[in-house]
Design a protein around this motif. Structure first.
Motif, PDB file in Angstrom:
ATOM      1  N   GLN A  11     -14.741  11.597  -3.282  1.00  0.00           N
ATOM      2  CA  GLN A  11     -15.771  10.505  -3.634  1.00  0.00           C
ATOM      3  C   GLN A  11     -15.869   9.495  -2.916  1.00  0.00           C
ATOM      4  N   ALA A  12     -15.563   9.519  -1.625  1.00  0.00           N
ATOM      5  CA  ALA A  12     -15.944   8.249  -0.762  1.00  0.00           C
ATOM      6  C   ALA A  12     -17.540   7.858  -0.594  1.00  0.00           C
ATOM      7  N   GLY A  13     -17.665   6.848  -1.077  1.00  0.00           N
ATOM      8  CA  GLY A  13     -19.242   6.338  -0.925  1.00  0.00           C
ATOM      9  C   GLY A  13     -20.397   7.167  -2.070  1.00  0.00           C
ATOM     10  N   GLU A  14     -19.842   7.739  -2.928  1.00  0.00           N
ATOM     11  CA  GLU A  14     -20.479   8.600  -3.854  1.00  0.00           C
ATOM     12  C   GLU A  14     -21.959   8.121  -4.424  1.00  0.00           C
ATOM     13  N   ASN A  15     -21.644   6.551  -4.364  1.00  0.00           N
ATOM     14  CA  ASN A  15     -23.038   6.157  -5.080  1.00  0.00           C
ATOM     15  C   ASN A  15     -23.784   5.432  -4.314  1.00  0.00           C
ATOM     16  N   VAL A  16     -23.698   5.369  -3.037  1.00  0.00           N
ATOM     17  CA  VAL A  16     -24.449   4.723  -2.075  1.00  0.00           C
ATOM     18  C   VAL A  16     -26.027   5.048  -2.399  1.00  0.00           C
ATOM     19  N   ALA A  29     -12.818   5.553  -1.639  1.00  0.00           N
ATOM     20  CA  ALA A  29     -13.019   4.519  -0.633  1.00  0.00           C
ATOM     21  C   ALA A  29     -14.587   4.042  -0.864  1.00  0.00           C
ATOM     22  N   GLY A  30     -14.865   2.811  -1.098  1.00  0.00           N
ATOM     23  CA  GLY A  30     -16.249   2.470  -1.529  1.00  0.00           C
ATOM     24  C   GLY A  30     -16.957   3.203  -2.463  1.00  0.00           C
ATOM     25  N   ASP A  31     -16.293   3.899  -3.334  1.00  0.00           N
ATOM     26  CA  ASP A  31     -17.011   4.743  -4.243  1.00  0.00           C
ATOM     27  C   ASP A  31     -18.024   4.171  -5.320  1.00  0.00           C
ATOM     28  N   SER A  32     -18.058   2.928  -5.296  1.00  0.00           N
ATOM     29  CA  SER A  32     -19.200   2.127  -6.428  1.00  0.00           C
ATOM     30  C   SER A  32     -20.062   1.376  -5.496  1.00  0.00           C
ATOM     31  N   LEU A  33     -20.042   1.594  -4.469  1.00  0.00           N
ATOM     32  CA  LEU A  33     -21.169   0.705  -3.499  1.00  0.00           C
ATOM     33  C   LEU A  33     -22.453   1.449  -3.825  1.00  0.00           C
ATOM     34  N   THR A  34     -23.495   0.500  -3.998  1.00  0.00           N
ATOM     35  CA  THR A  34     -24.806   1.289  -4.072  1.00  0.00           C
ATOM     36  C   THR A  34     -25.750   0.536  -3.015  1.00  0.00           C
ATOM     37  N   ILE A  35     -25.901  -0.573  -3.134  1.00  0.00           N
ATOM     38  CA  ILE A  35     -26.687  -1.394  -2.106  1.00  0.00           C
ATOM     39  C   ILE A  35     -26.136  -2.283  -1.085  1.00  0.00           C
ATOM     40  N   ASN A  39     -20.365  -2.536   5.622  1.00  0.00           N
ATOM     41  CA  ASN A  39     -19.034  -2.639   5.047  1.00  0.00           C
ATOM     42  C   ASN A  39     -18.106  -1.498   5.598  1.00  0.00           C
ATOM     43  N   THR A  40     -16.910  -1.636   5.789  1.00  0.00           N
ATOM     44  CA  THR A  40     -15.794  -0.715   6.308  1.00  0.00           C
ATOM     45  C   THR A  40     -14.705  -0.625   5.647  1.00  0.00           C
ATOM     46  N   ALA A  41     -14.546   0.384   5.040  1.00  0.00           N
ATOM     47  CA  ALA A  41     -13.292   0.696   3.836  1.00  0.00           C
ATOM     48  C   ALA A  41     -12.650   1.997   4.410  1.00  0.00           C
ATOM     49  N   LEU A  42     -11.333   1.627   4.631  1.00  0.00           N
ATOM     50  CA  LEU A  42     -10.432   2.766   5.025  1.00  0.00           C
ATOM     51  C   LEU A  42      -9.189   2.781   4.221  1.00  0.00           C
TER      52      LEU A  42
END
Length: 338
Positions: A11-16, A29-35, A39-42
């Motif tokens: 689910q990493a970045g699933e909402n981009v 990681a960053g699973d709520s990001l949309t806009i 960003n870097t998430a590890l």
């Protein structure tokens, strides 16, 4: 257009959606990001709440987990397990180390924490620099503090304008107001609790001061015995070292006024300049001694003026005398004397 997003993990970045140039690696990681952009998430749950944040770097388990400022800004860097894990809206913060800015709900801006648990409780405080294990770890709303060294300034909760550099420097200070204390050196200002406006430079300089204020100590062990006294200046190794309660003395030189120690609080007004000047003075007051070893045998005498290398009083308890030169002086020339 190319989005240049990279997402690796469950689910990493699933909402981009329209966000670009994000690198998201780790479970959620960053699973709520949309806009959000750049960003870097590890790490697991790294930057997992941010929707629109930009230019954040979160590396480590739950680093920047709760961050979401809602205005599209960010510019935060968090490296380490739980580093800035509870930060919400703070911007331009940098943390490096496990639990650095780790517990507090960080909303303050422009803070730096480097070291395990450094700045751990910070919330609304801004412009703090905290470097070293447990440095400034109790601060919440304090601002404009500098703490460098293990457990430096580790008790202060609110307010600021303190500088603590060195192992345990200002370790137990917790002033209810701006402290304006500067302590540089291992255990400099170690015991300061509510004392303010002290400048303490040197290993163990002013390390016994608790509530004393407006003191200046420069040199290893300078003003080392003082607790509650105020308005002293001690410059030189062990200058005013035994003084506990005496106030308003000036000692400049190695072991100058080293044994001054009145039995109770009081204004001393002794001024000594030179190596071991007034070395043996204990309770004497209002003495002015200038020159290496000048008046070094005086103990209880008051209101004396002694000037010259090894210049001495006639007795250890003499009062109200003026001595210029020594018995070896063969001539004196004073121009313009009338």
């Amino acid at each position: 257009a190319n989005a240049f997003n990279v997402a690796v993990g469950y689910q990493a970045g699933e909402n981009v959606s329209t966000g670009v140039k994000n690198t998201l690696v780790g479970g959620n990681a960053g699973d709520s990001l949309t806009i959000g952009n750049n960003n870097t998430a590890l790490g697991y749950l790294a930057l997992s709440t941010s929707v629109d944040g930009d230019s954040n770097t979160a590396i480590g388990y739950k680093a920047l987990e709760d961050y979401e400022d809602g205005d599209g800004n960010g510019n935060n860097t968090a490296v380490g397990t739980n580093s800035q894990t509870n930060a919400t809206t703070g911007e331009n913060n940098t943390s490096l180390g496990s639990h650095a800015f780790g517990t507090g709900v960080l909303t303050g801006d422009n803070n730096i924490a480097i070291g395990n648990n450094s700045g751990n409780a910070l919330t609304s405080g801004s412009a703090n620099i905290l470097i070293g294990r447990d440095a400034g770890d109790a601060l919440t709303s304090g601002a404009n503090n500098v703490a460098i060294g293990q457990e430096a300034l580790s008790t202060q909760v609110i307010h600021g304008q303190n500088v603590a550099v060195g192992f345990n420097a200002l370790r137990v200070q917790n002033v209810d107001g701006h402290g304006n204390n500067t302590a540089v050196g291992m255990q400099a200002g170690l015991s300061v609790t509510t004392g303010t406006s002290n400048t303490l430079i040197g290993s163990a300089a002013g390390d016994s001061i608790t509530t004393g204020a407006n003191n200046v100590a420069l040199g290893v062990g300078a003003l080392g015995g003082t607790t509650t006294a105020a308005n002293n200046v001690a410059i030189g190794v062990s200058a005013l070292n035994a003084n506990v309660l005496g106030a308003s003395s000036i000692a400049i030189g190695l072991q100058s006024l080293a044994q001054q120690a009145p039995s109770g609080a009081g204004v001393m007004h002794n001024v000594c300049v030179g190596e071991k000047t007034g070395f043996a003075v204990t309770t004497g007051v209002q003495n002015t001694l200038i020159g290496g070893l000048a008046g070094d045998a005086l103990t209880t005498g008051d209101n004396n003026i002694i000037i010259g290398h090894t210049a001495a009083a006639s007795a250890v308890g003499v009062d109200n005398t003026t001595v210029v030169g020594t018995t070896a002086t063969t001539s004196a020339l004073v121009h313009g004397l009338k």
